[in-house]
Scaffold this active site. Sequence first.
Site, PDB file in Angstrom:
ATOM      1  N   TYR A 290       0.835  -1.207   0.000  1.00 44.16           N
ATOM      2  CA  TYR A 290       0.000   0.000   0.000  1.00 44.16           C
ATOM      3  C   TYR A 290       0.871   1.259   0.000  1.00 44.16           C
ATOM      4  CZ  TYR A 290      -3.771  -3.153   1.575  1.00 44.16           C
ATOM      5  OH  TYR A 290      -4.686  -4.161   1.691  1.00 44.16           O
ATOM      6  N   HIS A 346       0.624 -11.483   2.348  1.00 44.62           N
ATOM      7  CA  HIS A 346      -0.391 -10.825   1.521  1.00 44.62           C
ATOM      8  C   HIS A 346      -1.156 -11.812   0.635  1.00 44.62           C
ATOM      9  CE1 HIS A 346      -1.291  -6.538   0.095  1.00 44.62           C
ATOM     10  NE2 HIS A 346      -2.289  -7.305  -0.270  1.00 44.62           N
TER      11      HIS A 346
END
Length: 507
Positions: A290, A346
């Site tokens: 991010y 992730h």
Amino acid sequence: MKRLCSIIILFAVLVGMTACGNKNQTGQRDASSGATSNKETNSSVTSNDEADTMKRNNQSKETTNILVAYFSCTGTTKPLAEYAAGYLNADLYEIVAETPYTSEDLDYNKSNSRANKEQDDANARPAISGKVENMDQYTTVVLAYPIWWGQAPRIISTFLESYDFSGKTIVPFCTSHSSGIGSSDKNLHSLVDGSVEWKDGNRFAGGTMESEITGWLDEMGIQPFAGESTGKEAAERVFDFEKKTVTLNSGYEMPLNGLGTYSLEDETCVSSVSEALKRGVRLIDTAYMYHNEEEVGRAVRDSGISRGEIFVITKLYPNQFEEPEKAIDVALEKLDIEYIDMMLLHHPGTNDVKAYKAMEKAVDEGKIRSIGLSNWYVEELEEFLPQVNITPALVQNEIHPYYQENDVIPYIQNLGIVVQGWYPLGGRGHTAELLGDETIAAIAKAHGKSSAQVILRWNLQKGVVVIPGSSNPAHIQENTELYDFELTDEEMEKINALDRNEKHDWY
């Protein structure tokens, strides 16, 4: 030489841990109350402080005849004891030292540390805060403790010498990074009446799966208290809608709703997280990919809110799996918030097991408190879980009314793992359609709520933690107002019927 090896092993596990006996607020474990009960009523356990009742699955107003007593100075033993209590429908008693242990007390490299002195002195009996008032009611006592130099901590001797265990069955187990139970259980036999039936003890690693604990108890012939229902429900993490938290299998509490920061960058991210924290949000989700860990960390540090009240999740991306230790340290440096509450992988990728084991090591080192996975489904979990030591505390997947994962969610929950949903409102490019859905809009109107609030509440009632993303302060506020209404079974079914198996991202 054996003693030196034990010191090195135990130091690796315990160094960096915070003091025992801290207040059990979000992100902390080892409550200072000294004792809790697994029952909502008929509590048989008290402490110097008023002991809060532990609300668990399958609560009963009946008096159980099983007690699970545990000492968990660094938190490793606590979740395993809770597994045992949940399965057996037992009362749960935490053995807490009157003078809490500090990290300095547990420094096994110092010969004059408190733990060293106690273990060297066979007559040492550390005082316990609180007591079990009605020990007579229990016929079976499960006794759980960590291994200190191949033996039970001396506070276990204090506990055993404090009550009359005549005619009872004691079932011991220990937690250890590598040492077995050895003679630690046998050396406790002389501390109680000879009529006590001792079951053979067992050693479990930190993060042992609930199924392994319950399977062992079953093999030992320890059956759940018959006054309550039993079964797979015991594994599920229970949402506390009053506290707005869930207790993870790692022993830490996590908020039920939070803020997702995907696509929030630079000052927009700082502002959004700051606004969320001002509005009572205490769960923040970020990730290496991010590109906003530094901004999230700055907002947390500048919030003026106690660090222990905020729960921060971040993630390692597959391109970091080759050098996971370095990646973990980079995340710690970027966030700069002392420790990481939760780190996830992730999504699956080459060296994911290697990366997960590095996170396990970071848990032992106190860098990370809980670990988990993102974008792992049934097949992936069945292949992955046997290769790791610590059961994930969380699995984070895409979940919304058009992609419900009704086969995956129960599978994960029955493993004692919390489920968290990303894209709860459908994700970019799909939110407007989902919020405008006629079925959802009609339910929202009936409750005087927005479609977004109905969708988020639907998730919560399915046992799914929600992390909607937004940079709009009004929407952030709206997404927190989820606890003053409840969807009926009929309304839940109507939303369940909207499932299209329509995934909105590729993970």
